[in-house]
Design a protein around this motif. Sequence first.
Motif, PDB file in Angstrom:
ATOM      1  N   VAL A  63     -12.165  18.694 -14.592  1.00  0.00           N
ATOM      2  CA  VAL A  63     -11.386  18.750 -14.873  1.00  0.00           C
ATOM      3  C   VAL A  63      -9.974  17.935 -14.113  1.00  0.00           C
ATOM      4  O   VAL A  63     -10.526  19.114 -12.758  1.00  0.00           O
ATOM      5  CB  VAL A  63     -10.470  19.466 -15.487  1.00  0.00           C
ATOM      6  N   ASP A  64      -9.608  16.999 -13.041  1.00  0.00           N
ATOM      7  CA  ASP A  64      -9.003  16.831 -11.848  1.00  0.00           C
ATOM      8  C   ASP A  64      -7.598  16.744 -12.265  1.00  0.00           C
ATOM      9  O   ASP A  64      -6.600  15.791 -13.315  1.00  0.00           O
ATOM     10  CB  ASP A  64      -9.309  15.288 -11.762  1.00  0.00           C
ATOM     11  N   VAL A  65      -7.119  17.476 -12.209  1.00  0.00           N
ATOM     12  CA  VAL A  65      -5.429  17.120 -12.458  1.00  0.00           C
ATOM     13  C   VAL A  65      -4.410  16.636 -11.670  1.00  0.00           C
ATOM     14  O   VAL A  65      -5.079  17.050  -9.939  1.00  0.00           O
ATOM     15  CB  VAL A  65      -4.741  18.970 -12.340  1.00  0.00           C
ATOM     16  N   ARG A  87     -18.138  16.295 -19.333  1.00  0.00           N
ATOM     17  CA  ARG A  87     -16.706  15.619 -19.735  1.00  0.00           C
ATOM     18  C   ARG A  87     -15.862  15.334 -18.489  1.00  0.00           C
ATOM     19  O   ARG A  87     -15.041  16.750 -18.444  1.00  0.00           O
ATOM     20  CB  ARG A  87     -16.657  16.750 -20.784  1.00  0.00           C
ATOM     21  N   PRO A  88     -15.570  14.187 -18.417  1.00  0.00           N
ATOM     22  CA  PRO A  88     -14.804  14.010 -17.390  1.00  0.00           C
ATOM     23  C   PRO A  88     -13.265  13.682 -17.973  1.00  0.00           C
ATOM     24  O   PRO A  88     -13.162  13.260 -18.433  1.00  0.00           O
ATOM     25  CB  PRO A  88     -15.032  13.311 -16.225  1.00  0.00           C
ATOM     26  N   VAL A  89     -12.446  15.299 -17.695  1.00  0.00           N
ATOM     27  CA  VAL A  89     -10.672  14.596 -17.589  1.00  0.00           C
ATOM     28  C   VAL A  89     -10.251  14.889 -16.394  1.00  0.00           C
ATOM     29  O   VAL A  89      -9.753  15.656 -16.132  1.00  0.00           O
ATOM     30  CB  VAL A  89     -10.637  16.515 -18.931  1.00  0.00           C
ATOM     31  N   ALA A  90      -9.608  13.197 -16.690  1.00  0.00           N
ATOM     32  CA  ALA A  90      -8.436  13.262 -16.563  1.00  0.00           C
ATOM     33  C   ALA A  90      -6.969  13.921 -16.026  1.00  0.00           C
ATOM     34  O   ALA A  90      -6.711  13.409 -17.322  1.00  0.00           O
ATOM     35  CB  ALA A  90      -7.670  11.986 -15.551  1.00  0.00           C
ATOM     36  N   VAL A  91      -6.823  15.039 -15.646  1.00  0.00           N
ATOM     37  CA  VAL A  91      -4.890  14.841 -16.743  1.00  0.00           C
ATOM     38  C   VAL A  91      -4.331  14.619 -15.471  1.00  0.00           C
ATOM     39  O   VAL A  91      -4.102  14.139 -14.180  1.00  0.00           O
ATOM     40  CB  VAL A  91      -5.085  16.206 -16.267  1.00  0.00           C
ATOM     41  N   GLU A  92      -2.863  13.468 -16.560  1.00  0.00           N
ATOM     42  CA  GLU A  92      -2.444  12.445 -15.040  1.00  0.00           C
ATOM     43  C   GLU A  92      -1.020  11.983 -15.388  1.00  0.00           C
ATOM     44  O   GLU A  92      -1.400  11.825 -17.224  1.00  0.00           O
ATOM     45  CB  GLU A  92      -3.280  11.618 -14.440  1.00  0.00           C
ATOM     46  N   LEU A  93       0.428  12.295 -15.216  1.00  0.00           N
ATOM     47  CA  LEU A  93       1.422  11.355 -15.397  1.00  0.00           C
ATOM     48  C   LEU A  93       1.118   9.881 -15.803  1.00  0.00           C
ATOM     49  O   LEU A  93       1.922   9.586 -17.014  1.00  0.00           O
ATOM     50  CB  LEU A  93       2.091  12.681 -15.185  1.00  0.00           C
ATOM     51  N   LEU A 117     -15.797  22.502 -14.029  1.00  0.00           N
ATOM     52  CA  LEU A 117     -14.822  22.464 -12.924  1.00  0.00           C
ATOM     53  C   LEU A 117     -13.138  22.213 -13.214  1.00  0.00           C
ATOM     54  O   LEU A 117     -13.438  20.715 -13.170  1.00  0.00           O
ATOM     55  CB  LEU A 117     -16.060  21.908 -11.450  1.00  0.00           C
ATOM     56  N   LEU A 118     -12.394  22.859 -12.116  1.00  0.00           N
ATOM     57  CA  LEU A 118     -11.123  22.462 -12.273  1.00  0.00           C
ATOM     58  C   LEU A 118     -11.066  22.317 -10.430  1.00  0.00           C
ATOM     59  O   LEU A 118     -11.110  23.185  -9.727  1.00  0.00           O
ATOM     60  CB  LEU A 118     -10.194  23.361 -12.694  1.00  0.00           C
ATOM     61  N   ILE A 119     -10.447  21.213 -10.123  1.00  0.00           N
ATOM     62  CA  ILE A 119      -9.982  21.051  -9.524  1.00  0.00           C
ATOM     63  C   ILE A 119      -8.767  19.967  -9.252  1.00  0.00           C
ATOM     64  O   ILE A 119      -8.303  19.447 -10.396  1.00  0.00           O
ATOM     65  CB  ILE A 119     -11.488  19.193  -8.507  1.00  0.00           C
ATOM     66  N   ALA A 120      -7.792  19.757  -8.247  1.00  0.00           N
ATOM     67  CA  ALA A 120      -6.501  19.391  -7.876  1.00  0.00           C
ATOM     68  C   ALA A 120      -6.433  19.540  -6.368  1.00  0.00           C
ATOM     69  O   ALA A 120      -6.861  19.813  -5.543  1.00  0.00           O
ATOM     70  CB  ALA A 120      -5.694  20.551  -8.352  1.00  0.00           C
ATOM     71  N   THR A 121      -6.541  17.942  -6.343  1.00  0.00           N
ATOM     72  CA  THR A 121      -6.358  17.251  -4.723  1.00  0.00           C
ATOM     73  C   THR A 121      -5.459  16.842  -4.603  1.00  0.00           C
ATOM     74  O   THR A 121      -4.942  15.764  -4.858  1.00  0.00           O
ATOM     75  CB  THR A 121      -7.764  16.518  -4.178  1.00  0.00           C
ATOM     76  N   GLU A 122      -4.666  17.626  -3.534  1.00  0.00           N
ATOM     77  CA  GLU A 122      -3.254  16.541  -3.497  1.00  0.00           C
ATOM     78  C   GLU A 122      -1.769  17.166  -4.426  1.00  0.00           C
ATOM     79  O   GLU A 122      -1.883  15.778  -4.695  1.00  0.00           O
ATOM     80  CB  GLU A 122      -3.219  15.534  -2.324  1.00  0.00           C
ATOM     81  N   THR A 192     -12.331  28.979 -18.964  1.00  0.00           N
ATOM     82  CA  THR A 192     -13.043  29.674 -19.520  1.00  0.00           C
ATOM     83  C   THR A 192     -14.261  30.899 -19.071  1.00  0.00           C
ATOM     84  O   THR A 192     -13.956  31.917 -18.419  1.00  0.00           O
ATOM     85  CB  THR A 192     -13.981  29.871 -21.051  1.00  0.00           C
ATOM     86  N   ALA A 193     -14.954  29.716 -17.939  1.00  0.00           N
ATOM     87  CA  ALA A 193     -16.160  30.232 -17.455  1.00  0.00           C
ATOM     88  C   ALA A 193     -16.014  28.204 -16.576  1.00  0.00           C
ATOM     89  O   ALA A 193     -16.461  27.539 -16.903  1.00  0.00           O
ATOM     90  CB  ALA A 193     -17.299  30.698 -17.907  1.00  0.00           C
ATOM     91  N   GLY A 194     -16.201  28.978 -15.224  1.00  0.00           N
ATOM     92  CA  GLY A 194     -16.711  28.309 -14.044  1.00  0.00           C
ATOM     93  C   GLY A 194     -15.691  28.255 -12.643  1.00  0.00           C
ATOM     94  O   GLY A 194     -14.993  29.280 -12.301  1.00  0.00           O
ATOM     95  N   LEU A 195     -15.551  27.262 -12.255  1.00  0.00           N
ATOM     96  CA  LEU A 195     -14.949  27.317 -10.230  1.00  0.00           C
ATOM     97  C   LEU A 195     -13.548  26.040 -10.945  1.00  0.00           C
ATOM     98  O   LEU A 195     -13.693  25.046 -11.294  1.00  0.00           O
ATOM     99  CB  LEU A 195     -15.699  26.931  -9.702  1.00  0.00           C
ATOM    100  N   ALA A 196     -12.598  26.959  -9.749  1.00  0.00           N
ATOM    101  CA  ALA A 196     -11.399  26.528  -9.456  1.00  0.00           C
ATOM    102  C   ALA A 196     -11.392  25.735  -8.742  1.00  0.00           C
ATOM    103  O   ALA A 196     -10.973  27.152  -7.507  1.00  0.00           O
ATOM    104  CB  ALA A 196     -10.211  26.706 -10.291  1.00  0.00           C
ATOM    105  N   VAL A 197     -10.708  25.267  -8.235  1.00  0.00           N
ATOM    106  CA  VAL A 197     -10.698  24.447  -6.268  1.00  0.00           C
ATOM    107  C   VAL A 197      -9.288  23.511  -6.179  1.00  0.00           C
ATOM    108  O   VAL A 197      -9.259  22.403  -7.047  1.00  0.00           O
ATOM    109  CB  VAL A 197     -11.204  23.718  -5.554  1.00  0.00           C
TER     110      VAL A 197
END
Length: 317
Positions: A63-65, A87-93, A117-122, A192-197
């Motif tokens: 997930v890329d927020v 499963r790539p998920v883009a979270v974007e307005l 993996l949860l990732i959020a860049t800027e 639920t399980a994994g890494l968040a950055v």
Amino acid sequence: MAVRLREAMAAALYGADGFFRRERPADHFRTSVTASPVFATAIAHLVAGVDKALGHPDVLTVVDVGAGRGELLSQVYALIGRDSRVRPVAVELADRPAGLDPGIDWRPELPEEFTGLLIATEWLDNVPLDVAVVDPDGVPRYLLDDGSLGTPLDPADAQWTDEWWPLHDPGDTAEIGLPRDRAWADAVSRLTAGLAVAIDYGHTRADRRPTLTGFRDGREVEPRFDGSTDITAHVAVDALGVPVLRQREALATLGVDGARPPLDLATADPAGYLRALSGASQAAELLAEGGLGDHWWAVQTVTIEWTPWRLSQSWTR
Ligand SMILES: C[S@@+](CC[C@H](N)C(=O)[O-])C[C@H]1O[C@@H](n2cnc3c(N)ncnc32)[C@H](O)[C@@H]1O
């Protein structure tokens, strides 16, 4: 009527005609994602590490927020070979960009729950926040969008500033990071399980300072609350409550190396030398002191023990 900055910033960035609804972030500022493909390669390594740590689950969600135009996920998805488990998920307005890989899910809200993996860049620097200013009587009040001061701080914001950004004298100013802490905690709670950055520019108690500013067309400008500029403020990364390390340390562990190739390669393999030189200079930009290398990586594991980093040494509290 004048409103608090958080409300003004939310409307200016994400309202019906807000800056990020209309504008492509990469047209206005350079992020690690848009600076070079070296960043996506490092994130692809991270995806592989998380997959292994999770025991290669049937579905590995990435997930890329605040995904911008999906630049990071597109590259990572291509690099890992469109693995059918991923499963790539883009979270974007902003709206889904034309031509995005159909394998990438595009949605305005985070999934309820996922493993991976949860990732959020800027992202977090663009989460709207309030600014507090101490009035001449010593009372911290909300700054309004016309420059005047509004009501005294609510208890939760007062508590946040007391803990993370203490205010003492008239004129003292704090950017209240509580909405970022909550946004990040909410995002991580779905893992639920994994890494968040979370990756962003920020400060800690050691160098706390007001930073609210604007960007437009590649230049830093006065922030405007009419949707014509980006509006951003550094993230108080220590308040996120998780271990943090600098991007240059994080990327070095993921194999990003800014060293120039040996000069004798230039005669043995001139084309290879030029490729290596270009890769090294792209890596050097991501690692640079005073630049992207200073960005913070806030890292959190959920149920797994693994990260590529020795985090306890980087904990800044
Ligand atoms: C500075 S851009 C970063 C884009 C990209 N991650 C990069 O690093 O190049 C921030 C993005 O976050 C998005 N964003 C902000 N708040 C969001 C939210 N609550 N949900 C989804 N997207 C959001 C904005 O629309 C914008 O595209």
